[in-house]
Scaffold this active site. Structure first.
Site, PDB file in Angstrom:
ATOM      1  N   HIS A 174    -101.075 -18.204 -19.766  1.00  0.00           N
ATOM      2  CA  HIS A 174     -99.802 -18.473 -19.106  1.00  0.00           C
ATOM      3  C   HIS A 174     -99.619 -17.376 -18.064  1.00  0.00           C
ATOM      4  O   HIS A 174     -99.454 -16.199 -18.403  1.00  0.00           O
ATOM      5  CB  HIS A 174     -98.645 -18.465 -20.108  1.00  0.00           C
ATOM      6  CG  HIS A 174     -98.652 -19.650 -21.022  1.00  0.00           C
ATOM      7  ND1 HIS A 174     -98.114 -19.618 -22.293  1.00  0.00           N
ATOM      8  CD2 HIS A 174     -99.130 -20.909 -20.848  1.00  0.00           C
ATOM      9  CE1 HIS A 174     -98.259 -20.803 -22.857  1.00  0.00           C
ATOM     10  NE2 HIS A 174     -98.875 -21.600 -21.999  1.00  0.00           N
ATOM     11  N   HIS A 278    -100.100 -13.514 -25.511  1.00  0.00           N
ATOM     12  CA  HIS A 278     -99.014 -14.161 -24.778  1.00  0.00           C
ATOM     13  C   HIS A 278     -97.797 -13.234 -24.767  1.00  0.00           C
ATOM     14  O   HIS A 278     -97.811 -12.147 -25.348  1.00  0.00           O
ATOM     15  CB  HIS A 278     -98.631 -15.483 -25.455  1.00  0.00           C
ATOM     16  CG  HIS A 278     -99.655 -16.562 -25.304  1.00  0.00           C
ATOM     17  ND1 HIS A 278     -99.508 -17.619 -24.441  1.00  0.00           N
ATOM     18  CD2 HIS A 278    -100.847 -16.745 -25.920  1.00  0.00           C
ATOM     19  CE1 HIS A 278    -100.562 -18.409 -24.524  1.00  0.00           C
ATOM     20  NE2 HIS A 278    -101.392 -17.903 -25.423  1.00  0.00           N
ATOM     21  N   GLU A 357     -97.943 -12.641 -29.619  1.00  0.00           N
ATOM     22  CA  GLU A 357     -96.869 -12.592 -28.621  1.00  0.00           C
ATOM     23  C   GLU A 357     -96.392 -11.144 -28.530  1.00  0.00           C
ATOM     24  O   GLU A 357     -95.885 -10.580 -29.503  1.00  0.00           O
ATOM     25  CB  GLU A 357     -95.716 -13.505 -29.041  1.00  0.00           C
ATOM     26  CG  GLU A 357     -96.104 -14.971 -29.198  1.00  0.00           C
ATOM     27  CD  GLU A 357     -95.839 -15.779 -27.950  1.00  0.00           C
ATOM     28  OE1 GLU A 357     -95.241 -15.215 -26.998  1.00  0.00           O
ATOM     29  OE2 GLU A 357     -96.217 -16.961 -27.915  1.00  0.00           O
TER      30      GLU A 357
END
Length: 564
Positions: A174, A278, A357
């Site tokens: 991303h 992420h 994350e």
């Protein structure tokens, strides 16, 4: 009608008009943000699990928390979102305001800022040239816009494929989730710079092959050019790359070039252990993302995820990485992801991958990068070291000693592709398990199955196995031949070749495609009564011509097979 009732009706009409006007105003603002920034993030009320799963099939969910579903919208799906008339609020991007400074390369490598794309390439080349004995620079593929998707291999014999576990770290598929990008660059430097002086780092690099891909979506991160200005989640074609991998029960979307290149790379390497970095939350996420039931090795997955978060808590500010189960979650328990990479690696490739994350802010401010490194680098090293533990071994043919690409299966334990496979070139395998006694079965086409019982696994220890399995004699192998005989033919995975006696011994094998180009040239050793097995899985469909030459006598034999 009384005057008071009339006033109420007028008020309600006015309120309705105001609400509609406010909704229209929000839509106009949403369109403006997407037009200027390439994307927008919105929050809608959490609708319950069935509807949440439907939303996940249509839009790119970034998080679910506080009874809200957060969705990233791009120019390609904003109209569809508006047509569904969701109640929504727009989420401001706190990390996206003026955090990028244009610094010289030396300053960037102090890791308190983001590199330009050209500086990123320079850093990766610098690592490979400065540490050529333990580091090589490779390319996974290219993005739609032609940017290289770079990867470093760090190992003591970095230019060889050794029979040892391979570990893969990859970040920022991303494009706007930028913390992992810098942390991966810094981790690579840390491993390389400390290899000669730190026994722990040397042990890691000497016994593992570590691959680090800091930036998996360069077009999303550098959408504005050489500098990071307004990065977006999706690739240049507007696709979320972490919703773009094959899903056994969901057809998904058009496979993107970055995804195809990554799949080819992952399939060729077959990593034993991997992690995908992420941002957007602070949590360690383990499989499955797609299904409500548990992975066979759920306890092992939870243990390594728990260890990551617990180590972080010892070195971070209060409140960091305490989301959900104090920093750990099963993916599906959080929200469903269709076409995610974590499940693709774990299900389709029988690997073991988690998602980390790193930051609640997608686009991490530069002054926070050093903090995130301090919080996480110990966990990064600990996680890599997991590949040193568990069961390591080799599977070989009991007669010839050749490697066998056997399936390693645990009865009444393995489900949903949780079994692992020995490498076809070396016979090496790795199986990660919770402590205990395990019975491992070794199964391969053309061989009698073998089970080894009571294999002991202990925390932070390695159990070594040397497994020999006996071939099943095929009647075709016993028939005298004048020329090489191929079966099955056509074939898709492996084709066996029964050779005449004059070709047994030390042999050179050349495989030509239909254009006459040599596509494989290797040496092997054969004995009478046992066929030669050719691994043709990586070949494209078509007809192939094979020349066998006895290296001692010079005599040759030829034949053809078809890959279907």
């Amino acid at each position: 009608m009384t005057r008071s009732r009339l006033i109420v009706i007028v008020f309600l009409i006015s309120l309705s008009d105001w609400c509609f006007s406010q909704y229209v105003s929000n839509i106009e603002l949403l369109r403006k943000i997407v037009s200027e920034s390439g994307q927008a993030e919105v929050a809608i009320p959490e609708p319950g699990r069935p509807e949440l799963d439907k939303i996940s099939q249509s839009f790119s969910i970034s998080s679910v928390r506080n009874d809200e579903v957060r969705i990233k919208l791009s120019p390609f799906d904003i109209d569809r979102f508006i047509d569904l008339r969701f109640e929504f609020r727009i989420i401001e991007r706190p990390g996206a305001k003026g955090i990028i400074s244009r610094q010289p390369l030396e300053k960037v490598m102090e890791w308190e800022g983001y590199p330009s794309y050209s500086q990123y390439e320079s850093i990766m080349r610098h690592y490979a040239s400065e540490y050529p004995s333990i580091c090589v620079l490779d390319t996974i593929g290219t993005s739609i816009m032609g940017r290289a998707i770079l990867v470093l291999k760090i190992s003591d014999n970095c230019r060889e494929d050794e029979p040892e576990p391979e570990v893969f770290y990859t970040s920022t598929m991303h494009g706007d989730e930028t913390a992992g990008f810098v942390l991966m660059l810094r981790l690579a430097g840390y491993l390389l710079e400390n290899y000669s002086s730190d026994d722990r780092i040397r042990k890691i690099a000497d016994n593992l092959e570590i691959w680090i891909n800091p930036l998996a979506n360069p077009d999303g991160t550098y959408r504005d050019g050489d500098y990071i200005v307004s990065p977006v989640r999706n690739n240049a074609a507007g696709y979320d790359l972490n919703r773009n991998f094959p899903d056994p029960w969901y057809p998904g979307v058009i496979r993107q070039k970055e995804t195809i290149d990554m799949m080819r790379f992952l399939t060729a390497r077959r990593f034993a252990l991997s992690a995908n970095f992420h941002s957007g939350e602070e949590v360690v996420n383990y499989p499955w993302d797609r299904w409500p039931y548990d992975h066979a090795d759920k306890d092992w997955f939870y243990s390594i995820s728990r260890a990551w978060a617990d180590t972080v808590h010892l070195h971070s500010e209060k409140g960091y990485m305490d989301f959900l189960d104090n920093g750990v979650t099963n993916g599906y328990s959080w929200y469903t992801v269709y076409g995610g990479r974590q499940d693709y690696v774990t299900y389709q490739l029988s690997g073991r991958e988690i998602t980390v994350e790193l930051d609640t802010i997608d686009f991490t401010p530069e002054d926070r990068l050093s903090d995130l490194w301090e919080y996480n680098y110990r966990s990064m090293l600990n996680y890599i070291e997991n590949a040193l533990y568990g069961i390591h071994g080799f599977v070989r043919d009991a007669v010839t000693g050749d490697p066998v690409a056997a399936m390693i299966y645990i009865n009444r334990h393995d489900i949903d592709n949780s079994q692992v496979f020995a490498d076809s070139a070396t016979g090496f395998f790795t199986r990660f398990l919770e402590p205990g006694a395990w019975d491992l079965s070794f199964i391969a086409d053309g061989y009698h199955g073998t089970t080894i019982t009571d294999v002991q696994v202990s925390d932070f220890q390695t159990t070594y196995l040397e497994v020999k399995i006996n071939p099943v004699l095929n009647i075709a192998d016993t028939i005298s031949r004048i020329q090489p005989y191929f079966y099955p033919n056509p074939a898709a995975g492996f084709v066996k070749v029964v050779l005449p006696d004059y070709l047994h011994g030390n042999l050179n094998v050349k495989i030509y495609n239909s254009s006459g180009m040599i596509i494989s040239d290797f040496d092997d050793k054969t004995i009478s009564g046992f066929p030669l097995s050719l691994d043709i899985r990586m070949l494209v469909k078509g007809s192939y011509f094979v020349v066998f030459r006895n290296k001692a006598t010079g005599r040759t034999g030829t034949g053809r097979f078809i890959k279907n």
